[in-house]
Scaffold this active site. Structure first.
Site, PDB file in Angstrom:
ATOM      1  N   CYS A 141     -14.659 -12.608  55.411  1.00 46.06           N
ATOM      2  CA  CYS A 141     -15.201 -13.574  54.444  1.00 46.06           C
ATOM      3  C   CYS A 141     -14.262 -13.699  53.249  1.00 46.06           C
ATOM      4  CB  CYS A 141     -16.582 -13.129  53.964  1.00 46.06           C
ATOM      5  SG  CYS A 141     -17.812 -12.959  55.266  1.00 46.06           S
ATOM      6  N   ASP A 160      10.025   6.286  24.963  1.00 45.16           N
ATOM      7  CA  ASP A 160      10.534   6.005  23.625  1.00 45.16           C
ATOM      8  C   ASP A 160      10.235   7.254  22.787  1.00 45.16           C
ATOM      9  OD1 ASP A 160      11.327   4.540  21.247  1.00 45.16           O
ATOM     10  OD2 ASP A 160       9.186   4.469  20.796  1.00 45.16           O
ATOM     11  N   ASP A 164       5.950   1.964  22.349  1.00 49.97           N
ATOM     12  CA  ASP A 164       4.974   1.402  21.421  1.00 49.97           C
ATOM     13  C   ASP A 164       5.562   0.386  20.450  1.00 49.97           C
ATOM     14  OD1 ASP A 164       6.463   3.265  19.873  1.00 49.97           O
ATOM     15  OD2 ASP A 164       4.821   3.312  18.414  1.00 49.97           O
TER      16      ASP A 164
END
Length: 841
Positions: free
Chosen positions: A46, A521, A714
């Site tokens: 389906c 980082d 960030d």
């Protein structure tokens, strides 16, 4: 994590959330996404058919269909699309576009004209299917299609018509089946099983003697009622699919039960008409029992699937529905949906905060764990931001509303989780295509099985041929295949949300478990990102205060963490900075601005050198966190800023190393700074003095060497690397650009969540593979048994008594047992996925 930093995750259209929001999202390619319910889906076939139908609609770029949530997320190019086009596509595939109903209380109606005005206003909305307004009860019942319309838009239409409305109730639909639908399924299941029991009881000799007529007639009546009532849903779905030349799970059930019923009906009608025939055995009990077992399995599966949404449901239930609003001198309790920007809300100790806003009066501590997972309460004073669903501590506060209820951080996080759960992992696409092929293959296998046993089977051939063919049809239903992946994604993403881990989509979960290299980082990621000024070294002619005054003037326009340290030092020493204009940021290097006719440069030594600034001999090196300042082309001095390593950094790095992951630090800071952090954390590989493009290039080189790379960052200068990496993880206190570029956001800003996200990803994919293995193995092993492969084993010996309820007296699988096994397979898949809820991270 502060409310301010959580807010930054959502603002300016952050794709981590907004790219997955159901309505109104437009990305760089002008692609709008809507999520709509689809009813009638029962298996992976389906899912495949609905997806193919939707993607055949002009302007539809992609359709992601999810069996577990019974929803389809449609990505549409170049704006909006008409509802009727999508609805027709779904209906033409043999399914229905689902809808939801709400009941609203209407204020201000006085006559039939009011009813007409309101109904007309609501009915004009594109997504509204039906609007019924009742003057006597002063209510409006509205049926609408989510994705095209929302409760807020419906209430706005009522407001525009000149009336007021309030929320009364909403039928539960969102996940799986509604409670009402479940009640109907269990009623039909129990009726079918009871009918089968009566039919089998009527075959007992002592019971047969009590009947004034042939017991087969009673069985015929019961089976007919069950077939037409409880079995009607299988017929409707399979006939609808047949019209559009497709098949699904209901096709197999409809054909299988019809074969058993029609064969038995032929026997009874022949006897009733006095026609002599060689047929005597009937299978009315089998057809009833199959319907009952399939429906019972579907009911249990639906209940189990609803358990998979417990995490998001618990989140939804946290948000309060009412708020204490201060209007004039009166405090009035009003629905949260009625709040407007600028309303003042009073929150007592222990109450849940109902709005996103800022504290304008009072002082308290707020438990933000519902959003961040952080157990330590955050201190809130005048001017601080607070968020919906967080819990006020011991102080009373007043909050000014800054965001409508539909746009709060909380509601957008829930939207992200919902859309992650409706997304589809690549591994599931393969399963859906195979399932779509499986149904027609099984129909052929069943037909072949019938013919083989009709010509070569034991006496009575027609009876054994029917039993074998029906068993093949029933046992091969691909429902488990369709649930294997989405149910695990639902549970896994919900588990992640509990720990402050937000996945952008299912692809992020699948990709993360393949990662073998993790790039970090430094500033704000491995370190606290809250550096302090430790030393100021002005040159002759300048004072420390002047250096801070000029540097602060430029840096107050920057979002770099070192800029915040300088501004914090200015604030600490009560130094007012100059006004600056023509500000420019140079990611990874520094920033500049004009004060009067002087150009102020703040940043790395190499940045100042590119502007022809001459350094004094004693300022010719970059020490740990040294920021250089030039005023009007003249070197003025330096500011030394130091940062501290996060408390959980060492443990996180150690756990990642134990996972045999290659760890690397990529930083724009000086070598001495990066080397110090790397040595303290035990990371051997690190690179310093890198520009943003250098980080992306380093990752690209790793990828060319066959590495699967995860980047954790960030800052603005991390965005290219986050985009280049196979998977990006943004820390929740990062910049908007960094979060836009990542596939996973850590809300709580804890490094340990990186380890948890990897563990959860691996557990999730492991569960998916287990589910898919058992779903396919189930069919491969049991279809041959259903086809009668065991018969040759019992040609010369009888079936042991212990096995006879399963395979009769000749080795043919009982179709009722096949139906039971089919239901168990789906339930097993769901229960296996639910184990993720209790997994240790």
């Amino acid at each position: 994590m502060s409310a301010f930093f959580i807010r930054r995750i959502i603002l300016i259209g952050c794709p981590v959330v907004s790219s997955m929001v159901s309505k109104g999202m437009v990305d760089k390619q002008k692609v709008t996404s809507i999520t709509i319910p689809v009813s009638g889906m029962t298996c992976a076939a389906c899912v495949y058919h609905v997806g193919e139908a939707l993607e055949g609609v002009p302007q539809v770029e992609q359709a992601v269909v999810n069996l577990a949530t019974e929803k389809a997320t449609v990505h549409i190019r170049n704006g909006e699309i008409q509802k009727d086009l999508l609805k027709s596509a779904i209906e033409n595939a043999g399914y229905q576009m689902g809808s939801e109903s709400i009941t609203l209380s209407i204020e201000g109606m006085t006559c039939a004209a009011c009813v007409s005005h309101i109904e007309n206003s609501i009915s004009k909305l594109a997504g509204v299917e039906e609007a019924l307004v009742n003057l006597a009860t002063e209510t409006a019942k509205v049926r609408y299609i989510p994705g095209f319309e929302s409760i807020s838009s419906i209430r706005l239409a009522i407001t525009n018509a000149g009336y007021a409305s309030s929320y009364l109730d909403k039928e539960e639909l969102g996940y799986g089946s509604t409670e009402r639908a479940q009640r109907l399924i269990i009623q039909q299941a129990l009726a079918s099983l009871s009918g089968a029991a009566i039919i089998m009881l009527a075959m007992i000799p002592n019971f047969v003697s009590l009947l004034p007529f042939n017991h087969q007639y009673l069985a015929f009546i019961i089976a007919t009622v069950i077939q037409l009532w409880a079995g009607s849903q299988f017929y409707k779905s399979s006939l609808s699919a047949a019209k559009h030349r497709t098949t699904n799970m209901n096709t197999l059930i409809a054909v299988g039960t019809s074969a058993a019923y029609l064969y038995s009906a032929f026997v009874v009608i022949s006897d009733l008409l006095g026609i002599n025939n060689s047929f005597s055995e009937t299978h009315f009990g089998t057809s009833c029992a199959i319907i009952g077992m399939v429906l019972l399995g579907r009911y249990l599966e639906s209940k189990s699937r609803m358990r998979a949404t417990d995490s998001i449901k618990s989140l939804m239930e946290i948000a309060p529905k009412m708020a204490n609003t201060i209007r004039g001198t009166e405090v009035k309790k009003v629905p949260v949906d009625d709040l407007v920007i600028g309303d003042v809300v009073a929150v007592k100790p222990g109450e849940i905060i109902p709005v996103d806003g800022s504290v304008i009066e009072g002082f308290s501590e707020v438990d933000e764990s519902s959003l961040t997972g952080e157990s330590i309460p955050a201190v809130k004073k005048i001017g601080d931001s607070v968020l919906t669903s967080t819990i006020n501590g011991t102080g009373s506060i007043k909050i000014i509303t800054e965001t409508l209820s539909t746009n709060t951080i909380y509601s957008k996080i829930i939207s992200l989780i919902e859309d992650t759960q409706t997304s589809k992992a690549p591994i599931q696409r393969i399963a859906d295509k195979l399932a779509a092929l499986l149904v027609p293959i099984i129909l052929c296998v069943s037909s072949l099985t019938f013919l083989i046993w009709m010509f070569f089977g034991p006496t009575p051939e027609h009876s054994y041929a029917t039993i074998a063919a029906v068993a093949v049809l029933v046992i091969a239903c691909p429902c488990a295949m369709g649930l294997a992946t989405p149910i695990a994604i639902m549970v896994g993403s919900g588990k992640g949300a509990e720990h402050g881990i937000l996945y952008k989509d299912a692809l992020a979960i699948e990709t993360l478990q393949k990662v073998d290299s993790v790039i970090f980082d430094k500033t704000g990621t491995l370190t606290n990102g809250d550096p302090k000024v430790s030393h100021i070294e002005p040159t002759t002619g300048y004072s420390e205060a002047e250096i801070l005054k000029y540097a602060g003037a430029v840096e107050k326009n920057s979002e770099h963490v070192l800029a915040k340290a300088i501004l914090s030092e200015c604030s600490l020493k009560n130094i007012e900075t100059y006004d600056v204009y023509q500000f420019q940021a140079f990611p990874g290097l520094g920033a500049s601005g004009m004060i009067g006719n002087k150009e102020i440069l703040v940043g790395k030594k190499v940045f100042l050198e590119t502007h022809q600034v001459e350094f004094l001999q004693n300022s010719n090196t970059d020490n740990l966190g040294k920021i250089h300042v030039a005023i009007g082309g003249e070197y003025a001095g330096s500011i030394l800023v130091s940062d501290t390593i996060r408390d959980d950094a060492k443990e996180t790095i150690s756990r990642l190393q134990n996972m045999n992951l290659d760890l690397v630090i990529l930083s724009g800071d000086a070598k001495e700074v990066v080397e110090t952090v790397a040595k303290e954390l035990g990371i051997r590989n690190y690179k310093s003095d890198l520009l943003p493009q250098d980080k992306a290039k380093y990752i690209s080189n790793l990828q060319h060497n066959g590495k699967k790379v995860c980047m954790v960052g960030d800052g603005i200068n991390d965005a290219p690397a986050l985009t280049q990496a196979d998977l990006g993880i943004a820390m929740g206190n990062g910049t908007d650009i960094a979060i836009e570029s990542a596939q996973i956001t850590i809300l709580g800003n804890r490094l340990s969540s990186i380890v948890k996200s990897i563990q959860l990803s691996k557990s999730c994919i492991k569960t998916i593979k287990q589910n898919l293995f058992w779903a396919f193995a189930y069919n491969m092993l049991l279809v041959p048994v259903a086809a009668g492969i065991l018969y040759p084993l019992f040609t010369s010996q009888t079936v042991p008594d212990i096995l006879s309820p399963l395979i009769g007296d000749r080795g043919f699988l009982n179709p009722v047992i096949a139906a039971t096994a089919m239901g168990i397979s789906s339930i097993t898949v769901v229960l296996n996925a639910l184990r993720l809820k209790n997994s240790d991270l």
